[in-house]
Design an enzyme around this catalytic site. Structure first.
Site, mmCIF file in Angstrom:
data_model
loop_
_atom_site.group_PDB
_atom_site.id
_atom_site.type_symbol
_atom_site.label_atom_id
_atom_site.label_comp_id
_atom_site.label_asym_id
_atom_site.label_seq_id
_atom_site.Cartn_x
_atom_site.Cartn_y
_atom_site.Cartn_z
ATOM 1 N N ALA A 139 -51.339 31.735 -16.115
ATOM 2 C CA ALA A 139 -52.713 31.273 -16.327
ATOM 3 C C ALA A 139 -52.828 30.544 -17.663
ATOM 4 C CB ALA A 139 -53.687 32.448 -16.275
ATOM 5 N N ASP A 140 -52.217 31.093 -18.704
ATOM 6 C CA ASP A 140 -52.192 30.424 -20.002
ATOM 7 C C ASP A 140 -51.488 29.076 -19.909
ATOM 8 O OD1 ASP A 140 -53.557 32.053 -21.859
ATOM 9 O OD2 ASP A 140 -51.868 33.427 -21.956
ATOM 10 N N LEU A 141 -50.320 29.074 -19.287
ATOM 11 C CA LEU A 141 -49.523 27.856 -19.225
ATOM 12 C C LEU A 141 -50.220 26.770 -18.416
ATOM 13 C CD1 LEU A 141 -46.055 29.561 -18.693
ATOM 14 C CD2 LEU A 141 -46.924 28.530 -20.800
ATOM 15 N N GLY A 144 -52.990 25.271 -20.480
ATOM 16 C CA GLY A 144 -52.450 24.325 -21.451
ATOM 17 C C GLY A 144 -52.101 22.992 -20.818
#
Length: 406
Positions: free
Chosen positions: A182-184, A187
């Site tokens: 989810a973070d990646l 980004g």
């Protein structure tokens, strides 16, 4: 202060200055990708502690000559950056930040909604300072809406955005993806928005705000699982290592382990049957719909055929038949694989305190029309906290002018 003059092999964003106020992973990953593309990225960190991920571990690496240890987590998302430590609640920190932002092309931030405003850097103040600024703002669940103020952490977002319900051995076994996806994704989604905004700025001369979130980025890649519900009314559930809409497509046991096959067309299915002596029509597996409906029986039949074959021999047989197949590699095997190295997916850097390091590299490569590779050729190691603070302050003190060079 300005971004460096573009040079061959410096990357397509050479000449672009990025100020990275973010921490943890989503924003720092976006900043790193922009740096991989050639931008000059200045990472602003909290004095003393720096980015949260400097403390995330183990594993940690201890400098051979002494000094602060570094976490492998921080090293994963901060190459090609300079570091300056600023207390953004102090007059000095805010003055230096204003100097950076007045010259910047891009600001990356992932504060909770309202934090920048309380620091005196709301949208109005930012564009008064630099009308050409492109602002990437990443939150956990969105900047507005009934839950827009929620803190965003990857595992929470994976669960809330439905990804964990689709991942695991079955409906009662929800699993997180093995990387902070989810973070990646947030980004990467943010980077695509920044690039579009820079392109538009080239036409209008004006910057703008780009917003995304962990929630939006995961929902944005639901793909067929999304339309499976919105169009067909079916709720996807975790079902292990087999595709919910294609069969056979997944992981199958063999004599000494398992192999993956992807029979994504009827032509491939015919090749598979010919290679392994299956009578598809007689066994009730003629069409993909039939195979999906009888997946368990199909899987058992294929594993019966594979049971007498070792994985290496089986993969060679599948390759001869023209059926896409592969093994499940460990991370160590991936980085030892010559194909990985041939794609420049590893980069060597010289860290200020740790010395020579090998890091995972950028997944993008660029080539001129004559075939010359123009991908960024030199990569900087993730910075020691405040490694560039004095130099950046001196540079700001010795230059004037607001920027926008992309």
């Amino acid at each position: 202060m300005s971004a460096p003059t573009p040079r061959p092999g410096a990357g397509p964003l050479a000449g672009t200055l990025v100020v990275d106020l973010s921490r943890a992973l989503a924003g720092p990953h976006a900043g790193m990708v922009l740096g991989d593309l050639g931008a000059r990225v200045v990472k602003v960190e909290a004095p003393g502690t720096g980015d949260d991920t400097r403390g995330w571990g183990p594993p940690f690496l201890d400098p051979p000559g002494g000094g602060n240890r570094e976490s492998s987590y921080f090293l994963s998302c901060n190459r090609n950056k300079e570091s300056i430590a600023l207390d953004l609640k102090s007059g000095d920190g805010q003055e230096v930040l204003r100097g950076l932002l007045s010259r910047a092309d891009v600001l990356v931030e992932n504060f909770r909604p309202g934090v920048l405003e309380r620091l005196g850097f709301g949208t109005g103040e930012l564009f008064a300072l630099n009308p050409r600024l492109v602002v990437l703002s990443i939150t956990g669940f969105g900047h507005d809406g009934p839950e827009g103020g929620r803190a965003g952490y990857d595992q929470i977002a994976q669960g809330e955005a439905g990804l964990m319900s689709l991942t695991g051995s079955g409906p009662q076994d929800p699993q997180r993806v093995g990387v902070p996806i989810a973070d990646l994704l947030a980004g990467l989604t943010g980077v695509s928005g920044v690039l579009a905004a820079l392109l538009e700025r080239g036409r209008t001369g004006r910057g703008q705000v780009v917003r995304t979130s962990l929630l939006a980025s995961v929902v944005g890649v639901h793909a067929f699982q999304g339309t499976r519900f919105t169009v067909a009314g079916e709720v996807g559930r975790a079902q292990g290592n087999h595709h919910p809409a294609i069969a056979p497509y997944g992981l199958f046991a063999c004599a000494d382990g398992a192999v993956q096959i992807a029979v994504g067309s009827e032509g491939l299915w015919q090749r598979f049957c010919a290679a392994f002596g299956l009578d598809a029509a007689a066994e009730g597996f003629a069409g993909n719909g039939e195979r999906v409906a009888h997946r368990d029986r199909l899987t058992a039949r294929i594993e019966e055929v594979f049971a007498g074959r070792k994985a290496e021999d089986l993969l060679a047989e599948l390759e001869r038949a023209g059926v896409p197949a592969g093994r499940v590699r460990g991370i160590d095997e991936v980085y030892a694989w010559e194909q990985t190295r041939s794609q420049h997916l590893l980069v060597d850097v010289e860290h200020d305190t740790l010395g020579p390091l090998t890091l995972p590299g950028s997944p993008l490569r660029f080539f001129a029309p004559d075939g010359t590779e123009t991908t960024r050729g030199h990569h900087g190691a993730p910075p020691v906290l405040d490694a560039h603070g004095a130099a950046l302050r001196a540079e700001l003190a010795g230059t004037t002018g607001a920027g926008g060079t992309a």
